[in-house]
Design an enzyme around this catalytic site. Sequence first.
Site, short mmCIF file in Angstrom:
data_model
loop_
_atom_site.label_atom_id
_atom_site.label_comp_id
_atom_site.label_asym_id
_atom_site.label_seq_id
_atom_site.Cartn_x
_atom_site.Cartn_y
_atom_site.Cartn_z
N SER A 111 0.84 -1.19 0.00
CA SER A 111 0.00 0.00 0.00
C SER A 111 0.89 1.26 0.00
CB SER A 111 -0.97 -0.06 1.19
OG SER A 111 -2.03 0.84 1.04
N ASP A 240 -9.82 -5.97 -3.91
CA ASP A 240 -9.21 -4.82 -3.24
C ASP A 240 -10.06 -3.56 -3.42
OD1 ASP A 240 -7.57 -2.89 -2.14
OD2 ASP A 240 -5.77 -3.54 -3.19
N HIS A 267 -7.20 -6.42 0.00
CA HIS A 267 -6.04 -5.53 0.13
C HIS A 267 -4.84 -6.20 0.80
CE1 HIS A 267 -4.31 -1.57 -0.18
NE2 HIS A 267 -4.08 -1.48 1.12
#
Length: 293
Positions: A111, A240, A267
């Site tokens: 991320s 996601d 995610h």
Amino acid sequence: MSSTLPVQEGFIPFRGYRTWYRIVGDLSVNKKGMFPLVTLHGGPGATHYGLLPLEKITETGRAVIFYDQLGCGNSDRPDDSSIWSVKLFLDELIAIRRELGLDQIHLFGHSWGGMLAMEYVLTQPSGVLSLVLASSLASGALIDAERKRVYEQLPFEVREILLTQRWSEEPEYQQARKYFDTHHVIRHEPWPDFLDQANKRMNVKVNISMWSQGELRTWDIRPRLREIHVSTLVTSGVYDGMSPTQDDILFQGIPQAKHMVFQDSAHFAHAEETDTYIAVLNEFLTQVEQSYQ
């Protein structure tokens, strides 16, 4: 995780504060052509706890390094919102490598950690053999449009609450957020303990400072993706909800990129399909190392 592996924990000094780190495995294996994996967690303001499933890669003989970025987890928490910047976290990564003697590494970013990893690679540091971008982003400016598309797929009552309300402790908001999280963040119910620990130790102030009030809102690395010249693995999950289309932008933009989409993940593919993820990751890292021999 395995109790037979050597584990080293400690702090390094950084800008008058302390950054906490954890090394799992034997760093000396790099003498055999196997190099350690340095991990960058998400956020900013999240912690290494969200990456703990990656510790499983030590079963292959490879060491892994975690650290809590300044402001969160076990690291010091400066009470000064003016210091939070991409440059600060780049300098911290440089300090980690220098203090721990990490001359040759593979770099894993999840991320926001992937955003930081790309910024770092673009400084052309020595000794970075490969880059892994897990559910990462190419542009902060695209987030709102992407999130709206995901919300449009949610049940009406959930969508309306998430679109019209900011973070709240009210039960209806928490219920709507839980629905989103268990469908588009990590598809486990209940959430695994390590992720609960990550959330408890997160510093929301850092996250808000960098996203809502800081440079990440308009951050955009798309024009520079062609300048990333290390072997790169881009991974993502089908469900996601944080960066649902940006993995393809990264894959198409980085010259030496490979792409793996995990079909039962959101995610946190490394936590949702851990065994498969570790196998894919280790195969990629091994291939990169063999190309240097």
